[in-house]
Motif scaffolding. Structure first.
Motif, PDB file in Angstrom:
ATOM      1  N   ASP A   1      40.203   9.458   5.824  1.00 50.56           N
ATOM      2  CA  ASP A   1      39.639   7.988   6.890  1.00 50.56           C
ATOM      3  C   ASP A   1      38.448   8.508   8.017  1.00 50.56           C
ATOM      4  OD1 ASP A   1      42.047   6.825   5.541  1.00 50.56           O
ATOM      5  OD2 ASP A   1      43.698   8.124   6.354  1.00 50.56           O
ATOM      6  N   LEU A   2      37.463   7.263   7.687  1.00 48.97           N
ATOM      7  CA  LEU A   2      36.747   7.052   9.080  1.00 48.97           C
ATOM      8  C   LEU A   2      35.842   6.252   9.010  1.00 48.97           C
ATOM      9  CD1 LEU A   2      34.478   9.120   9.732  1.00 48.97           C
ATOM     10  CD2 LEU A   2      32.678   9.527   8.307  1.00 48.97           C
ATOM     11  N   GLN A   3      35.350   6.033  10.085  1.00 45.92           N
ATOM     12  CA  GLN A   3      35.233   4.654  10.174  1.00 45.92           C
ATOM     13  C   GLN A   3      33.616   4.865  11.082  1.00 45.92           C
ATOM     14  OE1 GLN A   3      37.188   1.583  11.779  1.00 45.92           O
ATOM     15  NE2 GLN A   3      35.493  -0.067  11.697  1.00 45.92           N
ATOM     16  N   VAL A   4      32.251   4.053  10.542  1.00 46.42           N
ATOM     17  CA  VAL A   4      31.138   4.971  11.014  1.00 46.42           C
ATOM     18  C   VAL A   4      31.051   3.280  11.521  1.00 46.42           C
ATOM     19  CG1 VAL A   4      28.470   5.039  11.035  1.00 46.42           C
ATOM     20  CG2 VAL A   4      30.782   6.372  10.340  1.00 46.42           C
ATOM     21  N   GLY A   5      30.287   2.913  12.913  1.00 48.60           N
ATOM     22  CA  GLY A   5      30.341   1.537  13.968  1.00 48.60           C
ATOM     23  C   GLY A   5      29.051   1.058  13.486  1.00 48.60           C
ATOM     24  N   SER A   6      28.734   0.303  13.115  1.00 50.79           N
ATOM     25  CA  SER A   6      27.127  -0.547  13.576  1.00 50.79           C
ATOM     26  C   SER A   6      26.642  -0.151  14.473  1.00 50.79           C
ATOM     27  CB  SER A   6      27.418  -1.877  13.523  1.00 50.79           C
ATOM     28  OG  SER A   6      25.900  -2.642  13.400  1.00 50.79           O
ATOM     29  N   GLY A   7      25.532   0.492  14.417  1.00 54.11           N
ATOM     30  CA  GLY A   7      24.127   1.126  15.347  1.00 54.11           C
ATOM     31  C   GLY A   7      24.804   2.417  15.823  1.00 54.11           C
ATOM     32  N   GLU A   8      26.382   3.246  14.899  1.00 55.42           N
ATOM     33  CA  GLU A   8      26.480   3.882  15.400  1.00 55.42           C
ATOM     34  C   GLU A   8      25.567   5.708  14.802  1.00 55.42           C
ATOM     35  OE1 GLU A   8      30.460   7.270  15.903  1.00 55.42           O
ATOM     36  OE2 GLU A   8      30.361   5.532  14.541  1.00 55.42           O
ATOM     37  N   PHE A   9      25.579   7.036  15.765  1.00 56.02           N
ATOM     38  CA  PHE A   9      25.109   7.900  14.910  1.00 56.02           C
ATOM     39  C   PHE A   9      25.961   9.266  14.747  1.00 56.02           C
ATOM     40  CE2 PHE A   9      20.362  10.561  15.607  1.00 56.02           C
ATOM     41  CZ  PHE A   9      20.861  11.445  14.946  1.00 56.02           C
ATOM     42  N   LEU A  10      26.336   9.460  13.642  1.00 50.03           N
ATOM     43  CA  LEU A  10      27.462  10.184  13.026  1.00 50.03           C
ATOM     44  C   LEU A  10      26.633  11.583  12.637  1.00 50.03           C
ATOM     45  CD1 LEU A  10      29.957   9.982  13.197  1.00 50.03           C
ATOM     46  CD2 LEU A  10      30.587   9.857  10.565  1.00 50.03           C
ATOM     47  N   ALA A  11      27.029  12.621  13.401  1.00 49.38           N
ATOM     48  CA  ALA A  11      26.827  13.336  12.920  1.00 49.38           C
ATOM     49  C   ALA A  11      27.959  14.686  12.217  1.00 49.38           C
ATOM     50  CB  ALA A  11      26.433  14.608  13.893  1.00 49.38           C
ATOM     51  N   LEU A  12      28.004  14.764  11.003  1.00 51.68           N
ATOM     52  CA  LEU A  12      29.012  15.679  10.184  1.00 51.68           C
ATOM     53  C   LEU A  12      28.791  17.152  10.116  1.00 51.68           C
ATOM     54  CD1 LEU A  12      29.628  13.246   7.408  1.00 51.68           C
ATOM     55  CD2 LEU A  12      30.710  13.449   8.783  1.00 51.68           C
ATOM     56  N   MET A  13      29.325  17.434  10.823  1.00 51.37           N
ATOM     57  CA  MET A  13      29.815  19.759  11.457  1.00 51.37           C
ATOM     58  C   MET A  13      30.971  19.544   9.947  1.00 51.37           C
ATOM     59  SD  MET A  13      27.570  20.048  14.535  1.00 51.37           S
ATOM     60  CE  MET A  13      27.159  21.464  13.877  1.00 51.37           C
ATOM     61  N   GLY A  14      31.031  20.892   9.979  1.00 45.60           N
ATOM     62  CA  GLY A  14      31.214  22.047   8.887  1.00 45.60           C
ATOM     63  C   GLY A  14      31.236  23.381   8.628  1.00 45.60           C
ATOM     64  N   PRO A  15      31.414  24.032   7.581  1.00 46.78           N
ATOM     65  CA  PRO A  15      31.484  25.062   7.271  1.00 46.78           C
ATOM     66  C   PRO A  15      30.560  24.766   5.556  1.00 46.78           C
ATOM     67  CG  PRO A  15      33.344  25.600   7.412  1.00 46.78           C
ATOM     68  CD  PRO A  15      33.180  24.178   8.041  1.00 46.78           C
ATOM     69  N   SER A  16      30.067  26.277   4.805  1.00 43.36           N
ATOM     70  CA  SER A  16      29.587  25.508   3.770  1.00 43.36           C
ATOM     71  C   SER A  16      31.031  25.456   2.868  1.00 43.36           C
ATOM     72  CB  SER A  16      28.503  26.947   3.292  1.00 43.36           C
ATOM     73  OG  SER A  16      27.381  26.665   4.158  1.00 43.36           O
ATOM     74  N   GLY A  17      30.486  24.679   2.016  1.00 40.03           N
ATOM     75  CA  GLY A  17      31.529  24.293   1.102  1.00 40.03           C
ATOM     76  C   GLY A  17      32.757  23.411   1.417  1.00 40.03           C
ATOM     77  N   SER A  18      32.379  22.912   3.015  1.00 40.05           N
ATOM     78  CA  SER A  18      33.570  22.023   3.654  1.00 40.05           C
ATOM     79  C   SER A  18      33.615  20.650   3.050  1.00 40.05           C
ATOM     80  CB  SER A  18      33.222  21.584   4.790  1.00 40.05           C
ATOM     81  OG  SER A  18      31.930  21.533   5.493  1.00 40.05           O
ATOM     82  N   GLY A  19      32.111  19.852   2.078  1.00 39.33           N
ATOM     83  CA  GLY A  19      32.089  18.808   1.522  1.00 39.33           C
ATOM     84  C   GLY A  19      31.269  18.083   2.524  1.00 39.33           C
ATOM     85  N   LYS A  20      30.899  18.488   3.303  1.00 41.06           N
ATOM     86  CA  LYS A  20      29.696  17.693   3.845  1.00 41.06           C
ATOM     87  C   LYS A  20      28.980  16.816   3.134  1.00 41.06           C
ATOM     88  CE  LYS A  20      28.253  20.610   6.416  1.00 41.06           C
ATOM     89  NZ  LYS A  20      28.289  21.900   5.966  1.00 41.06           N
ATOM     90  N   THR A  21      27.979  17.668   1.547  1.00 40.11           N
ATOM     91  CA  THR A  21      27.304  17.292   1.600  1.00 40.11           C
ATOM     92  C   THR A  21      28.132  15.553   0.653  1.00 40.11           C
ATOM     93  OG1 THR A  21      25.998  18.669   1.526  1.00 40.11           O
ATOM     94  CG2 THR A  21      25.255  17.187  -0.519  1.00 40.11           C
ATOM     95  N   THR A  22      29.183  16.015  -0.309  1.00 39.06           N
ATOM     96  CA  THR A  22      30.392  15.270  -0.784  1.00 39.06           C
ATOM     97  C   THR A  22      30.038  14.297  -0.302  1.00 39.06           C
ATOM     98  OG1 THR A  22      31.203  17.152  -2.268  1.00 39.06           O
ATOM     99  CG2 THR A  22      31.941  15.247  -2.237  1.00 39.06           C
ATOM    100  N   LEU A  23      30.580  14.650   1.015  1.00 39.68           N
ATOM    101  CA  LEU A  23      31.138  12.301   1.243  1.00 39.68           C
ATOM    102  C   LEU A  23      29.718  11.931   2.267  1.00 39.68           C
ATOM    103  CD1 LEU A  23      32.920  11.462   3.740  1.00 39.68           C
ATOM    104  CD2 LEU A  23      32.544  12.656   5.153  1.00 39.68           C
ATOM    105  N   LEU A  24      28.820  12.887   2.347  1.00 38.55           N
ATOM    106  CA  LEU A  24      27.404  11.854   2.124  1.00 38.55           C
ATOM    107  C   LEU A  24      26.481  11.412   1.419  1.00 38.55           C
ATOM    108  CD1 LEU A  24      25.721  12.132   5.317  1.00 38.55           C
ATOM    109  CD2 LEU A  24      24.100  13.355   3.779  1.00 38.55           C
ATOM    110  N   ASN A  25      27.362  11.724  -0.068  1.00 35.41           N
ATOM    111  CA  ASN A  25      26.656  11.094  -1.428  1.00 35.41           C
ATOM    112  C   ASN A  25      27.877  10.011  -1.458  1.00 35.41           C
ATOM    113  OD1 ASN A  25      24.386  13.184  -1.866  1.00 35.41           O
ATOM    114  ND2 ASN A  25      26.289  14.480  -2.881  1.00 35.41           N
ATOM    115  N   LEU A  26      28.820  10.212  -1.486  1.00 39.19           N
ATOM    116  CA  LEU A  26      30.012   8.950  -1.329  1.00 39.19           C
ATOM    117  C   LEU A  26      29.281   7.267  -0.466  1.00 39.19           C
ATOM    118  CD1 LEU A  26      33.633  11.385  -1.634  1.00 39.19           C
ATOM    119  CD2 LEU A  26      32.273   9.801  -3.425  1.00 39.19           C
ATOM    120  N   ILE A  27      28.905   8.475   0.548  1.00 38.98           N
ATOM    121  CA  ILE A  27      28.240   7.182   1.630  1.00 38.98           C
ATOM    122  C   ILE A  27      27.398   6.590   0.907  1.00 38.98           C
ATOM    123  CG2 ILE A  27      27.731   6.582   4.577  1.00 38.98           C
ATOM    124  CD1 ILE A  27      30.000   8.839   4.704  1.00 38.98           C
ATOM    125  N   GLY A  28      26.409   7.067  -0.011  1.00 42.80           N
ATOM    126  CA  GLY A  28      24.927   6.766   0.248  1.00 42.80           C
ATOM    127  C   GLY A  28      25.556   5.856  -1.635  1.00 42.80           C
TER     128      GLY A  28
END
Length: 233
Positions: free
Chosen positions: A28-55
């Motif tokens: 569950d994640l909400q990114v507000g209008s005009g927000e600058f959100l950074a996603l961090m975590g170890p390799s294999g944590s799912g960061k790029t997958t989450l980014l691909n879903l958002i995009g």
């Protein structure tokens, strides 16, 4: 153009032979209008997958993804492709510039499918390059530019069509510290002065410091936010 993003109970599972791999679990994640959100975590944590879903580069196994209240998880591949071209600017670790084209031509590429005339496309590309501080490099090819300058061309290309939001996957990962700081200053300015919503994956705490909020992923699960980035000088 403003943009808000909402993910509700989003999971992503891949099947590798007989093995089931749960990359994201009930995010569950909400990114507000005009927000600058950074996603961090170890390799294999799912960061790029989450980014691909958002995009809109991938679709969830379950859950909903809304961008400005539109359910992008319900779009067909063709509809997603059209939505991406109109709504998302992508910035990657490697610049993906066409080596035979000038900076101006590279930036104008996303506009080729638009009905605007060549002169109008080039003018918009010029404005984008001016915005990223490369007004004097319009005719230079990628091999004639530094790594930091190439990434600025890539950022100009990402914003030339005035997308609703920017997706950044390790935008400073291939840069030296000075060039990285310049790129992050630029992204922060696009966020603060031009109201661009930005979602960025990074391993670099200094880069994350430019964001207005930092969240962490671990083993496919979203952890509590760590607070706003303080920004760096």
């Amino acid at each position: 153009m403003t943009c808000s993003i909402t993910l509700t109970d989003v999971s992503k599972t891949y099947q590798r032979g007989q093995q089931r791999v749960d990359v994201l679990r009930s995010v569950d994640l909400q990114v507000g209008s005009g927000e600058f959100l950074a996603l961090m975590g170890p390799s294999g944590s799912g960061k790029t997958t989450l980014l691909n879903l958002i995009g809109g580069l991938d679709t969830p196994t379950s859950g909903t993804i809304k961008v400005n209240q539109q359910r992008i998880d319900q779009l067909t591949r063709r509809q997603l492709a059209e939505w991406r071209s109109q709504s998302v600017g992508f910035i990657f670790q490697f610049y993906n510039l066409m080596p035979t084209l000038t900076a101006l031509q590279n930036v104008a590429l996303p506009l080729l499918l638009s009905p605007s005339a060549k002169a109008q496309r080039n003018r918009r590309a010029e404005i984008a390059l001016q915005l990223v501080g490369l007004a004097e490099r319009l005719s230079h090819r990628p091999t004639e530019l530094s790594g930091g300058q190439q990434q600025r061309v890539a950022i100009a290309r990402a914003i030339v069509a005035d997308p609703a939001f920017l997706i950044c996957d390790e935008p400073t990962g291939d840069l030296d510290r000075e060039s990285a700081a310049g790129v992050m200053d630029l992204l922060q300015r696009l966020n603060r002065e031009h109201g661009k919503t930005i979602v960025m994956v990074t391993h670099d705490p200094k880069a994350a410091g430019y964001a207005t909020r930092v969240v962490h992923l671990d083993k496919g699960e979203l952890l509590e936010p760590t607070g706003a980035g303080a920004g760096l000088s």
